[in-house]
Design a protein around this motif. Sequence first.
Motif, PDB file in Angstrom:
ATOM      1  N   ALA A 253       0.844  -1.197   0.000  1.00 30.09           N
ATOM      2  CA  ALA A 253       0.000   0.000   0.000  1.00 30.09           C
ATOM      3  C   ALA A 253       0.882   1.250   0.000  1.00 30.09           C
ATOM      4  CB  ALA A 253      -0.923  -0.009   1.215  1.00 30.09           C
ATOM      5  N   GLY A 254       1.961   1.212   0.779  1.00 27.11           N
ATOM      6  CA  GLY A 254       2.833   2.385   0.908  1.00 27.11           C
ATOM      7  C   GLY A 254       3.711   2.626  -0.297  1.00 27.11           C
ATOM      8  N   LEU A 255       3.967   1.579  -1.081  1.00 23.52           N
ATOM      9  CA  LEU A 255       4.911   1.711  -2.195  1.00 23.52           C
ATOM     10  C   LEU A 255       4.228   1.691  -3.552  1.00 23.52           C
ATOM     11  CD1 LEU A 255       7.743  -0.649  -0.849  1.00 23.52           C
ATOM     12  CD2 LEU A 255       7.696   1.857  -0.845  1.00 23.52           C
ATOM     13  N   ALA A 256       2.889   1.705  -3.537  1.00 22.27           N
ATOM     14  CA  ALA A 256       2.158   1.621  -4.802  1.00 22.27           C
ATOM     15  C   ALA A 256       2.471   2.817  -5.686  1.00 22.27           C
ATOM     16  CB  ALA A 256       0.662   1.542  -4.514  1.00 22.27           C
ATOM     17  N   GLU A 257       2.462   2.571  -6.968  1.00 28.21           N
ATOM     18  CA  GLU A 257       2.529   3.635  -7.983  1.00 28.21           C
ATOM     19  C   GLU A 257       3.775   4.506  -7.909  1.00 28.21           C
ATOM     20  OE1 GLU A 257      -1.389   5.403  -7.664  1.00 28.21           O
ATOM     21  OE2 GLU A 257      -2.138   3.354  -7.868  1.00 28.21           O
ATOM     22  N   LEU A 258       4.891   3.927  -7.536  1.00 26.06           N
ATOM     23  CA  LEU A 258       6.152   4.654  -7.673  1.00 26.06           C
ATOM     24  C   LEU A 258       6.717   4.268  -9.046  1.00 26.06           C
ATOM     25  CD1 LEU A 258       8.169   4.326  -4.326  1.00 26.06           C
ATOM     26  CD2 LEU A 258       7.186   6.393  -5.328  1.00 26.06           C
ATOM     27  N   PRO A 259       6.878   5.229  -9.946  1.00 21.70           N
ATOM     28  CA  PRO A 259       7.401   4.884 -11.269  1.00 21.70           C
ATOM     29  C   PRO A 259       8.786   4.241 -11.148  1.00 21.70           C
ATOM     30  CG  PRO A 259       6.581   7.147 -11.230  1.00 21.70           C
ATOM     31  CD  PRO A 259       6.572   6.660  -9.812  1.00 21.70           C
ATOM     32  N   LEU A 292      19.762   2.001  -4.855  1.00 22.92           N
ATOM     33  CA  LEU A 292      18.670   1.918  -3.874  1.00 22.92           C
ATOM     34  C   LEU A 292      19.140   1.201  -2.612  1.00 22.92           C
ATOM     35  CD1 LEU A 292      15.749   2.234  -2.876  1.00 22.92           C
ATOM     36  CD2 LEU A 292      15.162   0.169  -4.188  1.00 22.92           C
ATOM     37  N   ALA A 293      19.824   0.073  -2.782  1.00 22.16           N
ATOM     38  CA  ALA A 293      20.309  -0.681  -1.619  1.00 22.16           C
ATOM     39  C   ALA A 293      21.261   0.164  -0.774  1.00 22.16           C
ATOM     40  CB  ALA A 293      20.992  -1.968  -2.081  1.00 22.16           C
ATOM     41  N   ALA A 294      22.161   0.877  -1.434  1.00 22.06           N
ATOM     42  CA  ALA A 294      23.149   1.696  -0.710  1.00 22.06           C
ATOM     43  C   ALA A 294      22.464   2.844   0.038  1.00 22.06           C
ATOM     44  CB  ALA A 294      24.192   2.242  -1.687  1.00 22.06           C
ATOM     45  N   ARG A 295      21.496   3.508  -0.644  1.00 21.46           N
ATOM     46  CA  ARG A 295      20.786   4.618  -0.003  1.00 21.46           C
ATOM     47  C   ARG A 295      19.942   4.121   1.176  1.00 21.46           C
ATOM     48  NH1 ARG A 295      19.291   9.121  -2.491  1.00 21.46           N
ATOM     49  NH2 ARG A 295      18.713   9.652  -0.375  1.00 21.46           N
ATOM     50  N   LEU A 296      19.313   2.965   1.014  1.00 22.53           N
ATOM     51  CA  LEU A 296      18.516   2.416   2.115  1.00 22.53           C
ATOM     52  C   LEU A 296      19.401   2.145   3.325  1.00 22.53           C
ATOM     53  CD1 LEU A 296      16.054  -0.065   0.332  1.00 22.53           C
ATOM     54  CD2 LEU A 296      15.537   2.180   1.324  1.00 22.53           C
ATOM     55  N   ALA A 297      20.596   1.623   3.092  1.00 23.35           N
ATOM     56  CA  ALA A 297      21.524   1.340   4.194  1.00 23.35           C
ATOM     57  C   ALA A 297      21.855   2.640   4.936  1.00 23.35           C
ATOM     58  CB  ALA A 297      22.790   0.668   3.669  1.00 23.35           C
ATOM     59  N   GLU A 298      22.070   3.718   4.160  1.00 25.71           N
ATOM     60  CA  GLU A 298      22.348   5.032   4.797  1.00 25.71           C
ATOM     61  C   GLU A 298      21.166   5.489   5.646  1.00 25.71           C
ATOM     62  OE1 GLU A 298      24.923   6.585   0.965  1.00 25.71           O
ATOM     63  OE2 GLU A 298      23.230   7.799   1.654  1.00 25.71           O
ATOM     64  N   LEU A 299      19.963   5.116   5.206  1.00 22.15           N
ATOM     65  CA  LEU A 299      18.752   5.522   5.938  1.00 22.15           C
ATOM     66  C   LEU A 299      18.366   4.507   7.015  1.00 22.15           C
ATOM     67  CD1 LEU A 299      16.768   6.797   2.814  1.00 22.15           C
ATOM     68  CD2 LEU A 299      17.694   8.215   4.663  1.00 22.15           C
ATOM     69  N   GLY A 300      19.240   3.510   7.257  1.00 22.01           N
ATOM     70  CA  GLY A 300      18.997   2.577   8.350  1.00 22.01           C
ATOM     71  C   GLY A 300      18.081   1.417   8.002  1.00 22.01           C
ATOM     72  N   VAL A 352       7.820  -0.778   9.568  1.00 22.46           N
ATOM     73  CA  VAL A 352       7.371  -0.924   8.172  1.00 22.46           C
ATOM     74  C   VAL A 352       7.215   0.462   7.554  1.00 22.46           C
ATOM     75  CG1 VAL A 352       5.572  -1.816   6.645  1.00 22.46           C
ATOM     76  CG2 VAL A 352       6.261  -3.141   8.659  1.00 22.46           C
ATOM     77  N   ASP A 353       6.672   1.386   8.323  1.00 22.81           N
ATOM     78  CA  ASP A 353       6.503   2.751   7.806  1.00 22.81           C
ATOM     79  C   ASP A 353       7.862   3.411   7.544  1.00 22.81           C
ATOM     80  OD1 ASP A 353       3.787   2.398   7.877  1.00 22.81           O
ATOM     81  OD2 ASP A 353       3.492   3.453   9.787  1.00 22.81           O
ATOM     82  N   ALA A 358      11.670   5.391   3.620  1.00 22.97           N
ATOM     83  CA  ALA A 358      13.041   5.381   3.090  1.00 22.97           C
ATOM     84  C   ALA A 358      13.027   5.129   1.580  1.00 22.97           C
ATOM     85  CB  ALA A 358      13.873   4.323   3.825  1.00 22.97           C
ATOM     86  N   VAL A 359      12.239   4.152   1.144  1.00 23.96           N
ATOM     87  CA  VAL A 359      12.178   3.862  -0.300  1.00 23.96           C
ATOM     88  C   VAL A 359      11.622   5.075  -1.041  1.00 23.96           C
ATOM     89  CG1 VAL A 359      11.155   2.397  -2.087  1.00 23.96           C
ATOM     90  CG2 VAL A 359      11.951   1.364   0.058  1.00 23.96           C
ATOM     91  N   ARG A 360      10.568   5.659  -0.482  1.00 21.49           N
ATOM     92  CA  ARG A 360       9.945   6.817  -1.164  1.00 21.49           C
ATOM     93  C   ARG A 360      10.920   7.986  -1.236  1.00 21.49           C
ATOM     94  NH1 ARG A 360       4.458   5.617  -2.149  1.00 21.49           N
ATOM     95  NH2 ARG A 360       4.424   7.591  -3.269  1.00 21.49           N
ATOM     96  N   GLU A 361      11.711   8.154  -0.176  1.00 24.20           N
ATOM     97  CA  GLU A 361      12.686   9.251  -0.178  1.00 24.20           C
ATOM     98  C   GLU A 361      13.720   9.045  -1.294  1.00 24.20           C
ATOM     99  OE1 GLU A 361      14.407  10.194   3.678  1.00 24.20           O
ATOM    100  OE2 GLU A 361      16.182  11.069   2.699  1.00 24.20           O
ATOM    101  N   VAL A 362      14.198   7.812  -1.428  1.00 27.67           N
ATOM    102  CA  VAL A 362      15.201   7.549  -2.478  1.00 27.67           C
ATOM    103  C   VAL A 362      14.585   7.766  -3.864  1.00 27.67           C
ATOM    104  CG1 VAL A 362      16.717   5.798  -3.492  1.00 27.67           C
ATOM    105  CG2 VAL A 362      16.437   5.906  -1.000  1.00 27.67           C
ATOM    106  N   PHE A 363      13.351   7.344  -4.027  1.00 30.32           N
ATOM    107  CA  PHE A 363      12.715   7.497  -5.345  1.00 30.32           C
ATOM    108  C   PHE A 363      12.321   8.945  -5.630  1.00 30.32           C
ATOM    109  CE2 PHE A 363      11.850   3.683  -7.910  1.00 30.32           C
ATOM    110  CZ  PHE A 363      12.643   2.802  -7.197  1.00 30.32           C
TER     111      PHE A 363
END
Length: 365
Positions: A253-259, A292-300, A352-353, A358-363
């Motif tokens: 639900a949180g990650l829907a519709e991210l191009p 994405l993996a590297a940025r997520l690691a930076e964001l914990g 989970v939030d 974090a994913v939305r921030e990177v995208f």
Amino acid sequence: MIPITAVDVRDSEPHVLAVLRSGILAQGPMVERFEAAVAEMAGTRHAVAVANGTVALAAALQALGLGPGDEVVTSPFTFVATLNAILGTGATARFADIREDDFCVDPDAMAAAIGPNTAALLPVHLYGQSADMGKIEAVADEHGLHLVEDASQAHGATFQGRPVGDFGTGCFSFYATKNVTSAEGGAITTDDDALAEHLRLLRNQGMRQRYRYELAGYNYRLTDLHAAVAIPQLERLPRLVAQRKENAARLSAGLAELPGLRVPRELPGRSHVWHQYTVLVTNDAPVTRDELAARLAELGVGSGVYYPRVVFDHPCYREHPNVIAAEVPVAARVARQCLSIPVHTALSHADVDTVIAAVREVFAA
Ligand SMILES: *Cc1c(COP(=O)(O)O)cnc(C)c1O
């Protein structure tokens, strides 16, 4: 850091202590209890506990009589144990491409890979979702082939209401990172009385009675200590699965519709147990998968690439006489695009939030 896997076996303590106090440390009554719980999970008459998931696959193929000259058709997008178990019997591995919607082997591609020496089909229920077992079972039946399921990642998953491990000879792993763990452990599930008996003999040096050898066996046994670790998780498996499903739904639900981000789906008629929640970072994404993996690691936020290459695309298999490489464009692309993010049972809603944000921030960057 939110880890990609987390182990919580605190409720195993009384069972483990009971084994320590009993003095029966190797295969004994706890293994029997474990087997009963695994058979119930898979809806089969029998479960035969063994030392790990690789041994479960190897023993299953061995008990079915596979060996040199036989071919096994499997998925190119799997953990290497699937391939190594085939090679361990002396059989040859062929590969059928996967489908992008379930990451599992494509039944039509499996049918196309069948030749005169094919003896078995070996689908892998990857990330916790069953392969298309209706079609795969039909292909196996039509060609008179053994059906062996690698259910190492799919404890309790179902296809049209039927549990995985009940379609063919089921092979489960209970390694530390799986949905149910005994630290190391494995099991084979079957309704076939004779096959179960054969596996029990193979597991124990070919012995039914001590020092009476009925076949050339081996030591594939699981210990009571390990079985004791897994039993409470098997008892609360429905709750563990429900937690994973809830986390997956929240992520989707949180990650829907991210191009540029494709989220995984539970396909109609299947119950996904979410061993991994795996997204695809497609070409129109603002970042690559590795970025994405590297940025997520930076964001914990921890993540994992399962798996970075198709299984036979490694130097040790390139010249291997029993590994027949194939063109598998879907698997090759998915291996470049896949990233698994946390979905496990130790996550709070806030965790989970955090993953979603974090994913939305990177995208958004
Ligand atoms: C974990 C796993 C195995 C092997 O299990 P072990 O218990 O580690 O030997 C086999 N196949 C798949 C797909 C797995 O994920």
